[in-house]
Design an enzyme around this catalytic site. Structure first.
Site, PDB file in Angstrom:
ATOM      1  CE  LYS A  94      -4.129  -1.690   1.992  1.00  0.00           C
ATOM      2  NZ  LYS A  94      -5.336  -1.836   3.096  1.00  0.00           N
ATOM      3  CG  ASP A 144      -9.243   0.094   3.571  1.00  0.00           C
ATOM      4  OD1 ASP A 144      -9.861  -0.606   3.007  1.00  0.00           O
ATOM      5  OD2 ASP A 144      -7.896  -0.210   3.667  1.00  0.00           O
TER       6      ASP A 144
HETATM    7  P1  NAP Z   1      -1.561  -3.291  10.823  1.00  0.00           P
HETATM    8  O1  NAP Z   1      -1.219  -2.202   9.959  1.00  0.00           O
HETATM    9  O2  NAP Z   1      -0.526  -4.337  11.046  1.00  0.00           O
HETATM   10  O3  NAP Z   1      -2.034  -2.763  12.423  1.00  0.00           O
HETATM   11  C1  NAP Z   1      -2.369  -3.714  13.267  1.00  0.00           C
HETATM   12  C2  NAP Z   1      -2.795  -2.811  14.451  1.00  0.00           C
HETATM   13  O4  NAP Z   1      -3.291  -3.708  15.604  1.00  0.00           O
HETATM   14  C3  NAP Z   1      -1.568  -2.252  15.323  1.00  0.00           C
HETATM   15  O5  NAP Z   1      -1.840  -1.053  15.703  1.00  0.00           O
HETATM   16  C4  NAP Z   1      -0.866  -3.314  16.186  1.00  0.00           C
HETATM   17  O6  NAP Z   1      -0.281  -2.733  17.270  1.00  0.00           O
HETATM   18  C5  NAP Z   1      -2.405  -3.866  16.864  1.00  0.00           C
HETATM   19  N1  NAP Z   1      -2.090  -5.093  17.289  1.00  0.00           N
HETATM   20  C6  NAP Z   1      -1.918  -6.224  16.711  1.00  0.00           C
HETATM   21  N2  NAP Z   1      -2.194  -7.282  17.501  1.00  0.00           N
HETATM   22  C7  NAP Z   1      -2.406  -6.608  18.788  1.00  0.00           C
HETATM   23  C8  NAP Z   1      -2.682  -7.065  20.219  1.00  0.00           C
HETATM   24  N3  NAP Z   1      -2.298  -8.559  20.313  1.00  0.00           N
HETATM   25  N4  NAP Z   1      -2.762  -6.205  21.222  1.00  0.00           N
HETATM   26  C9  NAP Z   1      -3.009  -4.898  20.918  1.00  0.00           C
HETATM   27  N5  NAP Z   1      -2.726  -4.461  19.651  1.00  0.00           N
HETATM   28  C10 NAP Z   1      -2.577  -5.371  18.725  1.00  0.00           C
HETATM   29  O7  NAP Z   1      -2.945  -3.944  10.388  1.00  0.00           O
HETATM   30  P2  NAP Z   1      -4.230  -3.386   9.809  1.00  0.00           P
HETATM   31  O8  NAP Z   1      -3.868  -3.501   8.035  1.00  0.00           O
HETATM   32  O9  NAP Z   1      -4.565  -2.115  10.137  1.00  0.00           O
HETATM   33  O10 NAP Z   1      -5.411  -4.180   9.912  1.00  0.00           O
HETATM   34  C11 NAP Z   1      -5.807  -4.554  11.292  1.00  0.00           C
HETATM   35  C12 NAP Z   1      -7.046  -5.409  10.868  1.00  0.00           C
HETATM   36  O11 NAP Z   1      -8.181  -4.818  10.429  1.00  0.00           O
HETATM   37  C13 NAP Z   1      -6.870  -6.926  10.096  1.00  0.00           C
HETATM   38  O12 NAP Z   1      -6.870  -7.912  11.098  1.00  0.00           O
HETATM   39  C14 NAP Z   1      -8.211  -6.982   9.392  1.00  0.00           C
HETATM   40  O13 NAP Z   1      -8.737  -8.064   9.980  1.00  0.00           O
HETATM   41  C15 NAP Z   1      -8.740  -5.713   9.595  1.00  0.00           C
HETATM   42  N6  NAP Z   1      -9.117  -4.949   8.233  1.00  0.00           N
HETATM   43  C16 NAP Z   1     -10.385  -5.013   7.726  1.00  0.00           C
HETATM   44  C17 NAP Z   1     -10.829  -4.414   6.731  1.00  0.00           C
HETATM   45  C18 NAP Z   1     -11.985  -4.647   6.253  1.00  0.00           C
HETATM   46  O14 NAP Z   1     -12.341  -4.116   4.945  1.00  0.00           O
HETATM   47  N7  NAP Z   1     -12.983  -4.930   6.863  1.00  0.00           N
HETATM   48  C19 NAP Z   1      -9.909  -3.616   5.754  1.00  0.00           C
HETATM   49  C20 NAP Z   1      -8.577  -3.314   6.534  1.00  0.00           C
HETATM   50  C21 NAP Z   1      -8.110  -4.338   7.644  1.00  0.00           C
HETATM   51  P3  NAP Z   1       1.529  -2.896  17.336  1.00  0.00           P
HETATM   52  O15 NAP Z   1       1.896  -1.793  16.244  1.00  0.00           O
HETATM   53  O16 NAP Z   1       1.817  -2.577  18.583  1.00  0.00           O
HETATM   54  O17 NAP Z   1       1.653  -4.205  16.699  1.00  0.00           O
END
Ligand code: NAP
Length: 279
Positions: free
Chosen positions: A75, A112
């Site tokens: 991205k 998004d």
């Molecule tokens: P990302 O950039 O990797 O960010 C993940 C975030 O979650 C970070 O802030 C991370 O913290 C935090 N995190 C991960 N594990 C954690 C835990 N055990 N406890 C507390 N915080 C935790 O991922 P992303 O792209 O934002 O995606 C996140 C989620 O959104 C995905 O799992 C996906 O299912 C969902 N999503 C859904 C859509 C949709 O269209 N529905 C679109 C995009 C994403 P750290 O930085 O400290 O690791």
């Protein structure tokens, strides 16, 4: 058109780039939309290895593609490879949708956040003036915080990394950044709770005491696999007003990309059916 789509020399091609990409729901969503409208388009998944996302984006005009969606890990590279960016993509530094423009230029957008807010509105929730806690500070959280701030919500971002949390909060006017230790109190004080972390994908419980939830709450999980995360299960047990998973956001971000790629409004019901009951 209900049968298989005959691909001819005139068929327009769109797709998604990612690594991995075989699990992506985007082909099912977009092809269902094309079928519903009888559009002579086909949407495929391109497995593009890390580091080659920019090359793929630059190839969009040369190949005459209708556009590409962009998923992990491309991205940010996609945004850098674009000639022009929407305000959202420029602010976030990421693009999840790229389309060709006149003169061989490539335009990038990030759908998004607007997709999330559209899903919220589908659930009958206007974020304007509402207190919202967003859990997480990654790509999804940042897009959601930006869109919620624009929609007039009072945003609190809760994340375990202070720097990322503050950077995400800076995307919405007046937003607060808090640690996960303060999440329970923040949940009690707001109307809407959004999980934008992968917590729940493997059955992990939410990072706050579910006893903080009350029937007036709206609880959204961006996760949609599983359809009911422990957070959503706890929300339903608390009898909350709305408890919804990430399918609405998924469908709406795809619908906005569909519009950018085809120039026509997406058939939301057909696209939703493609990811809820196999289409
Ligand atoms: P990302 O950039 O990797 O960010 C993940 C975030 O979650 C970070 O802030 C991370 O913290 C935090 N995190 C991960 N594990 C954690 C835990 N055990 N406890 C507390 N915080 C935790 O991922 P992303 O792209 O934002 O995606 C996140 C989620 O959104 C995905 O799992 C996906 O299912 C969902 N999503 C859904 C859509 C949709 O269209 N529905 C679109 C995009 C994403 P750290 O930085 O400290 O690791």
């Amino acid at each position: 058109m209900t049968g298989p789509h005959a691909v001819t020399g005139a068929t327009r091609v769109a797709g998604v780039i990612g690594d991995p990409v075989a699990h992506s729901s985007s082909p099912a969503l977009h092809n269902a939309g094309y079928r519903a409208l009888g559009l002579d388009y086909v949407y495929v998944a391109f497995p593009v290895p890390a580091g080659r996302g920019g090359d793929a984006v630059r190839a969009v005009p040369a190949l005459g593609l209708a556009g590409l969606n962009v998923t992990m890990p491309h991205k940010a590279d996609a945004a850098r490879a674009c000639d022009d960016l929407s305000d959202d993509a420029g602010t976030l530094g990421v693009a999840n949708t790229v389309v060709p423009r006149d003169g061989g230029r490539v335009y990038g957008d990030s759908t998004d956040g607007p997709g999330f807010v559209a899903a919220l509105r589908d659930d009958g929730v206007d974020p304007c003036g509402r207190g919202v806690v967003v859990i997480g500070a990654g790509g999804a959280a940042r897009a959601i915080v930006l869109a919620l701030g624009r929609a007039g919500a009072r945003v609190t971002v809760a994340a375990r990394r202070r720097d990322a949390c503050e950077a995400a909060a800076a995307l919405a006017p007046g937003a607060r950044a808090i640690g996960l230790d303060d999440l329970g109190a923040a949940v009690r004080a707001v109307d809407v709770v959004v999980n934008a972390t992968p917590i729940g994908m493997r059955g992990e419980p939410p990072p706050f005491d579910p006893a903080c939830l009350r029937p007036e709450h709206v609880v959204l999980d961006t996760v949609y696999h599983p359809a009911e995360t422990p957070l959503l299960a706890a929300a339903r047990s608390a009898g909350v007003a709305v408890a919804a998973n990430g399918l609405g956001m998924l469908v709406h971000q795809a619908a906005l990309a569909f519009r950018l790629m085809t120039g026509v409004d997406a058939p939301l019901d057909a696209m939703r059916a493609a990811v809820t009951d196999g289409g």
